[in-house]
Design a protein around this motif. Structure first.
Motif, short mmCIF file in Angstrom:
data_model
loop_
_atom_site.label_atom_id
_atom_site.label_comp_id
_atom_site.label_asym_id
_atom_site.label_seq_id
_atom_site.Cartn_x
_atom_site.Cartn_y
_atom_site.Cartn_z
N PRO A 98 0.82 -1.22 0.00
CA PRO A 98 0.00 0.00 0.00
C PRO A 98 0.86 1.26 0.00
O PRO A 98 2.00 1.26 0.47
N ASN A 123 -6.27 2.45 0.19
CA ASN A 123 -6.76 1.39 -0.68
C ASN A 123 -6.09 1.37 -2.05
O ASN A 123 -6.65 0.87 -3.01
N ARG A 135 -10.48 -2.67 0.47
CA ARG A 135 -9.73 -2.75 1.73
C ARG A 135 -10.35 -3.73 2.73
O ARG A 135 -9.63 -4.42 3.45
N LYS A 184 -4.72 2.42 7.55
CA LYS A 184 -5.72 1.35 7.51
C LYS A 184 -6.83 1.65 6.51
O LYS A 184 -7.55 0.77 6.09
N GLN A 185 -6.98 2.93 6.11
CA GLN A 185 -7.98 3.32 5.13
C GLN A 185 -7.41 3.35 3.71
O GLN A 185 -8.16 3.45 2.75
N GLU A 206 -3.78 -8.03 6.16
CA GLU A 206 -2.51 -7.34 6.35
C GLU A 206 -1.41 -8.34 6.68
O GLU A 206 -1.60 -9.25 7.47
#
Length: 92
Positions: free
Chosen positions: A14, A40, A64, A37-38, A69
């Protein structure tokens, strides 16, 4: 070091969240973690043998919520099914 991925899966690195906003505000660690974490979008690092659309080096957007992960040494990746790779972009 990651050796291989499942035949239907795509390994994506990412995009990294910037330390500062465009306006010069320095982001705290909690904010950077939340934004990461957001995230994409990223670069495809490896593809499974059954993948027909995604290719190593592609820059793409992925779903996502369907990503797993994975951390390899200090590098963070996400693993998604090829069907959850949504859009290919020409350039980063």
């Amino acid at each position: 070091m990651i050796k291989d991925v499942h035949p239907d899966m795509v390994l994506i690195k990412p995009d990294v969240v910037e330390e500062k906003t465009a306006g010069g505000i320095v982001l705290g660690d909690n904010t950077k973690e939340k934004l990461m974490k957001q995230q994409n979008r990223g670069i495809v690092e490896a593809v499974g043998t059954k993948c027909t659309w995604a290719m190593k080096g592609d820059y793409m957007s992925f779903y996502r919520a369907a990503a797993t992960e994975i951390k390899d040494e200090e590098t963070e990746f996400v693993l998604v099914h090829e069907a959850h790779c949504l859009v290919k972009f020409k350039n980063k």
